[in-house]
Each structure stands twice: as structure tokens, then as C-alpha cells.
Design an enzyme around this catalytic site. Structure first.
Site, PDB file in Angstrom:
ATOM      1  CE  LYS A  66      -3.736   0.991   0.843  1.00 11.29           C
ATOM      2  NZ  LYS A  66      -4.617   0.797   2.003  1.00 11.29           N
ATOM      3  CG  HIS A  67      -0.515   4.754  -0.274  1.00  9.84           C
ATOM      4  ND1 HIS A  67      -0.994   5.454  -1.335  1.00  9.84           N
ATOM      5  CD2 HIS A  67      -1.831   4.516   0.430  1.00  9.84           C
ATOM      6  CE1 HIS A  67      -1.994   5.803  -1.296  1.00  9.84           C
ATOM      7  NE2 HIS A  67      -2.647   5.183  -0.195  1.00  9.84           N
ATOM      8  CG  ASN A 229      14.602   6.550   9.803  1.00  6.18           C
ATOM      9  OD1 ASN A 229      15.324   6.343   9.166  1.00  6.18           O
ATOM     10  ND2 ASN A 229      14.455   7.686  10.592  1.00  6.18           N
ATOM     11  CG  HIS A 390      13.848   7.709   1.111  1.00  6.06           C
ATOM     12  ND1 HIS A 390      12.762   7.940   1.755  1.00  6.06           N
ATOM     13  CD2 HIS A 390      14.858   7.529   1.851  1.00  6.06           C
ATOM     14  CE1 HIS A 390      13.310   7.966   3.064  1.00  6.06           C
ATOM     15  NE2 HIS A 390      14.575   7.719   3.058  1.00  6.06           N
TER      16      HIS A 390
END
Length: 390
Positions: A66-67, A229, A390
Site C-alpha cells: 500500500k502506497h 525510516n 525512498h
């Protein structure tokens, strides 16, 4: 085909949008539905995760995304009777890939609502049948049985997104992305996470059994594809609590620990015996369980609210009863995508039954972290590998 137009980007106002290859063809085929920008981000990240899990463990793997972070990840370790009841598959003989999917979806069902699914192996009819009942946006797998494809194509009124990934696809070693018109370039994170990274154990307890090593690797590989994180609690071949995208590591540890606690509370006799109505929808059932084991339980049990989901009003699951049940949780593995800066992370982890830890190390307070592990007789491996994503 080396290019595909998308409806829009992350948001409807972000048009035009597309995905494309600078060289060669796209490594996936759309078998059904129309992919979106975030769908494909989830698909490409989750595909890498399940491939690495299978390579590390030798077992079929599944992920629930999810996302652009996993809500759950797991390998095909057989379910105990208690987990069969918890995941509502009691008495059903499960295929390996279905087992992995049931575990991945079962880690955090609230977060998995509307997920993107990844499978390391062919999607069979049983897995497709389970998936058909869930609220999900799409799936990626290397192949599908004819029966599975037929089942999935009926989902979401025929619009369910089904992607078939080329398992032989290997990307280039350099990856790029643009932010604010500036191009970022780096070498792909191709570091292999194996048992070799668990050999340096500075704690007094140096015993990490095979099952714990497997769970630590599941945790670390999951973190490799989780927005940083991040920390991940794992047990019995699956993630049980993932804390993603927090600025403070102890907040990650608390968030993931709270999720791990909910996962374990769902296995308590008080929860397994809840008198659900036969006509309750699965998402409503999952939401009711989440509220029942949480601090806002009176939102469910107050007044006549309970009548929406239960045939009779269940007793309150008291704070004392919850703590007594949580105190029986043991053998949990905890991974971190970077070093733990203070022992407070270990203090929180202990409350959720953590016995094994894997973290990068390198903090000026490593001695405090090791001391706190020794306080609770935990075995901790220093991996010297940072897994920021990221």
C-alpha cells in the site's frame, strides 16, 4: 511495447503520465484492467521483494503493498491451528503460494485494505479465490493458471488489474529519477541479504536458531522495500508489524510494535470466540476486531453499536487481560533499516516479545543498545548494512 500511457500520475491533476523503457520493452504484460501510476510503483517494488524472499528462503513468497510500502510480507510456512482460525481459513488445505498470501494479507488487514498483491510463483486457483473476496487493486505474478485468470478477471466487475511479470527481466545497474526537474542517479541496491550478514553477534546471547534467522532475513528484505525510516517485526515466516516512513526510529519501533501487538491480540481466545453475525462483510469484521482489541472499544460495545456485527454483546477485553495475553508472546524477530541510536528501541521491542534483533550498528551508543539486549537476554546481529529506501 516500450511505453504505456497512464490515466494520471500520483493525483488526478498530474497529467500527462506514462511509464516507458529507455531501452527494450516493458518487462510486464497487462492481462486485465488498466494500471495507474501508484499501482505500478507498488508492483515493481513488491515484485522485487517477493523475488528476494524466495531466493533467501527457498519458499514461495507473497507481499501486500500500500502506497509503496509493504503492509505484509510472508513465505509459505504452514499455518498453526490458531493462525488458521485468526485468518479465517480453518480446516482448509492450502497450497504453498496461497499460504504465503494468506500470511501476508493477515499481518495487518486494516492496512492491506485496497492493496496491491505480489506473488513469487504462479497464481493458482485457490489463491485467486481467496483474493477475489478481498478488497484489492491489483496483482503481479510470473504466471497464472487458466482457472486463476478466469477467477480474477471477474473481480471488480471485470476491471481488476492483473500484471504478468517477466521473471527473467534484469534491470540495469544504474537507476534514475527526477525531483523538481533535477535528475538523481545511483547504483541500484543489489546487496544480497543472506545468513552471512547475521554472523557478528556482540550480545552475550549468541544463539539465533534457524527459524529466527529466516525471520530476521524476512524482516531485513521487507525493510529493503519499505519507505524509511523503518523497522519490521517478524515471526513464523511472516512480517507481523511494519513501521514505515517515520522521522524517528523509536517511533518506527513503537508503530510496528503496536501492529505486532494487534496481530497477536487477534489470536487471543477472547477474539477468536467473538460471535460475529453471518451476514457481516469482511472489512466490517476486520474493523470490528481492530476496535475491539484497541483503546476505543466502547465505540463498538457502547449502546447498540455491537448489534451491527455481533449476535450477542461480547464482554470487554480488559487492559489487564490484554497485557496478560501479550506477556505470552515470545520468539519475535526485529529488523531495522539502520542502526538503533538508543536502547529505548530495545525496551519497546521487548514489550512485544522480541528475542532476536538484526540492525546495522555503528551508533555512538551501540554499547547502550547491546547492554539493553543483554538485559533481556536477546541475541542481536550487527549487519553493517543500511537499507534506506525512498
Amino acid at each position: 511495447m516500450n511505453e504505456m500511457e497512464l490515466k494520471y500520475g500520483c493525483n488526478p491533476n498530474q497529467k500527462p503520465a506514462r511509464v516507458f523503457m529507455e531501452k527494450g520493452a516493458l518487462p510486464f504484460t497487462v492481462l486485465n484492467g488498466k494500471p495507474g501510476y501508484i499501482n505500478l510503483l507498488d508492483a515493481m517494488n513488491s515484485w522485487q521483494l517477493v523475488q528476494e524472499l524466495k531466493k533467501a528462503t527457498g519458499l514461495p513468497a507473497a507481499a501486500s503493498f500500500k502506497h509503496v510500502s509493504p503492509a505484509g510480507a510472508a513465505v509459505a510456512v504452514p499455518l498453526s491451528e490458531t493462525l488458521q482460525k485468526t485468518y479465517f481459513v480453518e480446516g482448509i488445505e492450502l497450497s504453498p503460494v496461497a499460504t504465503a498470501y494468506i500470511r501476508a494479507r493477515g499481518a495487518d488487514r486494516m492496512s492491506s485494505y485496497g492493496d496491491f498483491v505480489a506473488l513469487s510463483d504462479e497464481c493458482d486457483a485457490q489463491t485467486a479465490s481467496f483474493l477475489k473476496r478481498e478488497v484489492s487493486d491489483g496483482i503481479i505474478a510470473p504466471s497464472y493458471s487458466e482457472a486463476a485468470l478466469e477467477i480474477l478477471k471477474t473481480k471488480r466487475k471485470g476491471t481488476y488489474l492483473i500484471l504478468q511479470m517477466d521473471p527473467n527481466y534484469q534491470p540495469g545497474k544504474i537507476e534514475k529519477k527526477q525531483v523538481f526537474g533535477i535528475t538523481f542517479e545511483q547504483q541500484r541496491n543489489e546487496i544480497a541479504l543472506t545468513e552471512d550478514c547475521l554472523t557478528e553477534i556482540p550480545t552475550k546471547n549468541k544463539d539465533i536458531p534457524a527459524a529466527a534467522k529466516r525471520d530476521l532475513l524476512i524482516s531485513l528484505i521487507t525493510l529493503k522495500y519499505t519507505q524509511s525510516n523503518s523497522v519490521c517485526y517478524a515471526k513464523d515466516g511472516q512480517a507481523i508489524g511494519i513501521g514505515a516512513g517515520q522521522q524517528s526510529r523509536v517511533h518506527c519501533t513503537r508503530l510496528a510494535g503496536n501492529k505486532a501487538d494487534i496481530w497477536y491480540l487477534r489470536q487471543a481466545p477472547q477474539v477468536l470466540s467473538l460471535p460475529f453475525r453471518d451476514d457481516i462483510r469482511r472489512p466490517d469484521r476486520d474493523n470490528a476486531i481492530d476496535v475491539y482489541v484497541g483503546d476505543e472499544y466502547m465505540d463498538l460495545l457502547g449502546g447498540d453499536n455491537w448489534k451491527r456485527v455481533f449476535t450477542e454483546k461480547p464482554p470487554v477485553f480488559t487492559k489487564e487481560e490484554k497485557q496478560a495475553w501479550l506477556s505470552t508472546q515470545t520468539g519475535v524477530a526485529l529488523g531495522s533499516d539502520a542502526f538503533f541510536p538508543f536502547g529505548d528501541n530495545i525496551e519497546r521491542a521487548h514489550k512485544s516479545g522480541v528475542a532476536y534483533v538484526a540492525q546495522a550498528g555503528g551508533s555512538i551508543r551501540d554499547d547502550n543498545v547491546i547492554e539493553t539486549c543483554d538485559k533481556y537476554n536477546m541475541a542481536m546481529a550487527m549487519t553493517h548494512i543500511r537499507l534506506f529506501h525512498h
